[in-house]
Structures are given as structure tokens and as C-alpha cells.
Design a protein around this motif. Structure first.
Motif, PDB file in Angstrom:
ATOM      1  N   UNK A 114      37.930  60.980  36.607  1.00 41.16           N
ATOM      2  CA  UNK A 114      37.781  62.147  37.008  1.00 41.16           C
ATOM      3  C   UNK A 114      36.408  62.396  37.513  1.00 41.16           C
ATOM      4  N   UNK A 115      35.599  61.768  37.205  1.00 42.51           N
ATOM      5  CA  UNK A 115      33.800  61.997  37.594  1.00 42.51           C
ATOM      6  C   UNK A 115      33.423  60.705  38.228  1.00 42.51           C
ATOM      7  N   UNK A 116      32.327  60.679  38.660  1.00 39.03           N
ATOM      8  CA  UNK A 116      31.557  59.771  39.263  1.00 39.03           C
ATOM      9  C   UNK A 116      31.125  58.927  38.069  1.00 39.03           C
ATOM     10  N   UNK A 117      31.278  57.315  38.129  1.00 43.38           N
ATOM     11  CA  UNK A 117      30.949  56.539  37.185  1.00 43.38           C
ATOM     12  C   UNK A 117      29.627  55.823  37.664  1.00 43.38           C
ATOM     13  N   UNK A 118      28.623  55.883  36.537  1.00 44.45           N
ATOM     14  CA  UNK A 118      27.366  54.937  36.927  1.00 44.45           C
ATOM     15  C   UNK A 118      27.403  53.911  35.816  1.00 44.45           C
ATOM     16  N   UNK A 119      27.232  52.854  36.095  1.00 44.24           N
ATOM     17  CA  UNK A 119      27.249  51.591  34.898  1.00 44.24           C
ATOM     18  C   UNK A 119      25.902  51.321  34.626  1.00 44.24           C
ATOM     19  N   UNK A 120      25.719  51.176  33.474  1.00 40.66           N
ATOM     20  CA  UNK A 120      24.343  51.059  32.740  1.00 40.66           C
ATOM     21  C   UNK A 120      24.288  49.543  32.139  1.00 40.66           C
ATOM     22  N   UNK A 121      23.216  48.871  32.353  1.00 37.79           N
ATOM     23  CA  UNK A 121      23.375  47.664  31.612  1.00 37.79           C
ATOM     24  C   UNK A 121      22.074  47.545  30.667  1.00 37.79           C
ATOM     25  N   UNK A 122      22.214  47.434  29.378  1.00 39.93           N
ATOM     26  CA  UNK A 122      21.209  47.415  28.510  1.00 39.93           C
ATOM     27  C   UNK A 122      20.619  45.997  28.311  1.00 39.93           C
ATOM     28  N   UNK A 123      19.175  45.682  28.401  1.00 42.02           N
ATOM     29  CA  UNK A 123      18.745  44.422  28.284  1.00 42.02           C
ATOM     30  C   UNK A 123      17.514  44.511  27.388  1.00 42.02           C
ATOM     31  N   UNK A 124      17.313  43.546  26.569  1.00 43.63           N
ATOM     32  CA  UNK A 124      16.612  43.557  25.202  1.00 43.63           C
ATOM     33  C   UNK A 124      15.303  43.045  26.290  1.00 43.63           C
ATOM     34  N   UNK A 125      14.092  43.499  25.676  1.00 48.01           N
ATOM     35  CA  UNK A 125      12.807  43.244  25.998  1.00 48.01           C
ATOM     36  C   UNK A 125      12.736  41.657  26.052  1.00 48.01           C
ATOM     37  N   UNK A 126      13.022  40.804  25.119  1.00 47.03           N
ATOM     38  CA  UNK A 126      12.836  39.612  24.706  1.00 47.03           C
ATOM     39  C   UNK A 126      13.533  38.591  25.926  1.00 47.03           C
ATOM     40  N   UNK A 127      14.499  39.058  26.623  1.00 51.76           N
ATOM     41  CA  UNK A 127      15.035  38.580  27.845  1.00 51.76           C
ATOM     42  C   UNK A 127      13.978  38.054  28.581  1.00 51.76           C
ATOM     43  N   UNK A 128      13.014  39.011  28.844  1.00 48.71           N
ATOM     44  CA  UNK A 128      11.910  38.966  29.870  1.00 48.71           C
ATOM     45  C   UNK A 128      10.699  38.216  29.588  1.00 48.71           C
ATOM     46  N   UNK A 129      10.782  37.605  28.262  1.00 51.00           N
ATOM     47  CA  UNK A 129       9.546  36.682  27.789  1.00 51.00           C
ATOM     48  C   UNK A 129       9.937  35.324  28.038  1.00 51.00           C
ATOM     49  N   UNK A 130      11.271  35.143  28.481  1.00 45.30           N
ATOM     50  CA  UNK A 130      11.548  33.747  29.049  1.00 45.30           C
ATOM     51  C   UNK A 130      11.967  33.658  30.610  1.00 45.30           C
ATOM     52  N   UNK A 131      11.754  32.456  30.788  1.00 40.60           N
ATOM     53  CA  UNK A 131      12.313  32.270  32.415  1.00 40.60           C
ATOM     54  C   UNK A 131      13.822  32.627  32.633  1.00 40.60           C
ATOM     55  N   UNK A 132      14.171  33.452  33.431  1.00 43.51           N
ATOM     56  CA  UNK A 132      15.560  33.672  33.836  1.00 43.51           C
ATOM     57  C   UNK A 132      15.918  33.844  35.333  1.00 43.51           C
ATOM     58  N   UNK A 133      15.734  32.811  35.906  1.00 42.49           N
ATOM     59  CA  UNK A 133      15.803  32.721  37.396  1.00 42.49           C
ATOM     60  C   UNK A 133      16.912  33.265  38.123  1.00 42.49           C
ATOM     61  N   UNK A 134      18.121  33.152  37.377  1.00 39.07           N
ATOM     62  CA  UNK A 134      19.567  33.649  38.001  1.00 39.07           C
ATOM     63  C   UNK A 134      20.102  34.945  37.341  1.00 39.07           C
TER      64      UNK A 134
END
Length: 331
Positions: free
Chosen positions: A95-115
Motif C-alpha cells: 500500500x506504500x512505496x517500497x525502497x529496497x535496502x542492501x546491507x553490506x559488511x565493510x569486510x566485503x570491500x577489503x577484497x577484490x569484488x569486480x562483479x
């Protein structure tokens, strides 16, 4: 459930509260001798549970027209970025506008993640059933991961042309923007909670401490992005063992804590385990310490009203409560 009708009366169904707020803020700026185009906020909610449970009465009581829904988490597991806690729902409409959120841990960005950006948009397309015009990212980035995270955000915007990309900003990122950087997104949300030292037993309340929050926002220049505000409404119990944080128990059972054969009250919201026992699905040992922390509804409303004139800009729109589903809304 009790309190929804009462809550609606106290809040004035959103509209009356916004009128009072507008008059108060208008007086603030008049006395300050300046003009401002900052508007009174509208209200929204975060939904953080894996199983979608929409409280329509709560949305109606606050005249909320949108719901920020966590779609899934991404963490670094076994050498790769892996999704978890993917949203579960059988309902295709809201009945309202939906906004998706994605939670990403900081550790993910300590490694290469090209895709990573491509993988996230693909999973979102498969798993999020509602149309959306905005995507929000939640990550507590650091100065060391800033470049990788900001590059990811830039790539994500390229993959989702025409959509608003927003992200959360912690208090330290808001204050220390010269070091932490300003993310390359369309809008941001200042998270005015999780302010204290959770790992210390001596901390009064790690969820929200108005004095700490005030120290972060006081005398700060306007943030260079349209900025909304998020405040907390929830409670949990922190369990300490041998001086170290051991567990967090969401919405602990208060009736069990009142069992003096198992728990001894050490003071307001503080307990010691007197007899080894199961509690909240965990086995606690004699001598473990428990501190209950509460971010209540009324305190959140007061905090939001006080912070909004300090952090809001011309394009600020919303106060977002974290979170729908909290039992604190029924108190």
C-alpha cells in the motif's frame, strides 16, 4: 497488541505533529534571524526482518507513504561475497512505496569484488517483488575501504540509470567527512543511533545517547548531499562473559528476567545470571552479566524533533524509524 490507537493519539496521526513541528522550527529560524527552506519531515520506517510483516496501522498512524525494506545482506564468506537473509514474502503488492535496502559488511570491500554490483542487481531483480525507484545501500565503510565502496556505488549507478541511489551515513562519517569522504550517491540518511561502546559493560546505552549524538552534529556545516534522518525504536540485551561482549539477544523475554532463581537484578536494566540456564535460545553461565538497552518510541520522537533543524537541508525529506516490528511501538 496495545498502544497503536494510543500512539496515534499522542502523535496526532502525523499531520498535527508536523504542524506543531513546523511552528516550532519556524520560530527557531525567526529568532535566529535567518530564512530557511527546510521543510517539516514526513515519516517512514525500516523493515529489517527476513519475513515481510507490514504493520499497516503503524504506517497509517504516522501517515507514512513508504517503507524501506531490507532485501538481503552481503558478507565475506569463504573467500567471496555471499548473500544471506534474502527477503521472504508471498505478497506482490504494497500500500506504500517500497525502497529496497542492501546491507553490506565493510569486510566485503577489503577484497577484490569486480562483479559485486552486477551480482547484487541480478539478485535484487530475482528476489525483490516490488517496483522501486530508489535503492539504498547500508555499509559502515572506513577510510581504508572508502575507495572500493565509492567505486562500487558509482558502478551501481551506471547499472541502474534513472533510479535514485541512496546510502546510510554513520555519525562519524558525517562529522569526519574530510577523511571518510562523501559517497557518490543521490541522497543519504544519517543514522542517529548505535552511538555508544557496545563492548563495554559500563556503557549505559549503546543504542542511543543524545549527548554523544549532539557532540557529532553540533556546529557541523551542511552535508553536501540531500540528507534524511534515521532514529532507533527497538530494544535488546547485551550479554557479557568474563568482561567481553558475548551475545546480543533481540527483544529479550522480560518475564524470564524476573525469575529471581535464575537472574539477580543489579540495578536498572542490569542483571547477573545466578544459575546457568538457557535464555533467548542461548546457554548462559552463572556469573554472566546482562544489560538491557532500550530505544523507546517517545524518546525517538523527541530526538528526531531536536535533530532535524540541525541536520536537515533544503532537499531533506524524511525521518525514518528503525524499525517496524519492534515491540517498543506497542508500549
Amino acid at each position: 497488541m496495545v498502544g497503536l490507537n494510543t500512539e496515534g493519539t499522542e502523535v496526532g496521526h502525523g499531520g498535527a505533529r508536523r504542524l506543531v513541528w513546523q511552528l516550532g522550527v519556524g520560530l527557531f529560524f525567526l529568532l535566529a534571524g535567518c530564512t530557511s527552506e527546510v521543510h517539516p519531515p514526513s515519516y517512514s520506517f525500516y523493515h529489517w526482518e527476513t519475513q515481510l510483516k507490514v504493520n499497516d496501522s503503524l504506517l497509517h498512524a504516522h501517515q507514512a507513504d513508504r517503507l524501506y525494506i531490507k532485501a538481503f545482506d552481503v558478507s565475506w564468506e569463504q573467500g567471496r561475497a555471499e548473500p544471506a537473509a534474502v527477503l521472504q514474502t508471498s505478497d506482490n503488492t504494497l500500500a506504500v512505496v517500497a525502497v529496497p535496502i542492501i546491507f553490506i559488511t565493510n569486510e566485503v570491500f577489503q577484497h577484490p569484488a569486480d562483479t559485486l554490483a552486477e551480482d547484487i542487481t541480478a539478485l535484487l531483480d530475482r528476489s525483490f517483488p516490488y517496483p522501486f525507484a530508489e535503492l539504498q545501500l547500508d555499509c559502515d565503510w572506513t577510510a581504508g575501504t572508502r575507495i572500493a565502496y565509492f567505486d562500487f556505488l558509482t558502478h551501481l549507478r551506471e547499472l541502474l540509470p534513472g533510479k535514485t541511489i541512496s546510502c546510510t551515513v554513520r555519525l562519524h562519517q558525517y562529522r569526519d567527512r574530510a577523511v571518510q569522504g562523501v559517497p557518490p550517491v543521490d541522497r543519504a540518511v544519517l543514522m542517529a543511533y548505535n552511538t555508544g561502546e557496545l563492548g563495554r559493560w559500563e556503557t549505559d546505552n549503546s543504542i542511543v545517547d543524545p549527548r554523544i549524538i549532539s557532540a557529532y552534529v553540533k556546529d557541523q556545516p551542511p552535508y553536501p548531499l540531500p540528507l534524511d534522518l534515521a532514529v532507533a525504536v527497538y530494544d535488546w540485551a547485551a550479554v557479557y562473559r568474563r568482561g567481553q561482549l558475548a551475545y546480543l539477544i533481540n527483544e529479550p523475554d522480560l518475564a524470564e528476567l524476573a525469575d529471581t532463581a535464575r537472574f539477580a537484578a543489579l540495578g536498572p536494566l542490569r542483571y547477573q545470571v545466578e544459575r546457568s540456564t538457557y535464555y533467548g535460545g542461548l546457554y548462559l553461565y552463572r556469573g554472566d552479566l546482562i544489560r538491557r538497552e532500550v530505544a523507546g518510541r517517545d524518546a525517538a520522537l523527541r530526538l528526531a524533533d531536536g535533530l532535524w533543524p540541525q541536520i536537515a537541508g533544503v532537499k531533506s525529506e524524511r525521518i525514518i524509524f528503525y524499525r517496524m516490528g519492534s515491540r517498543q511501538w506497542a508500549d
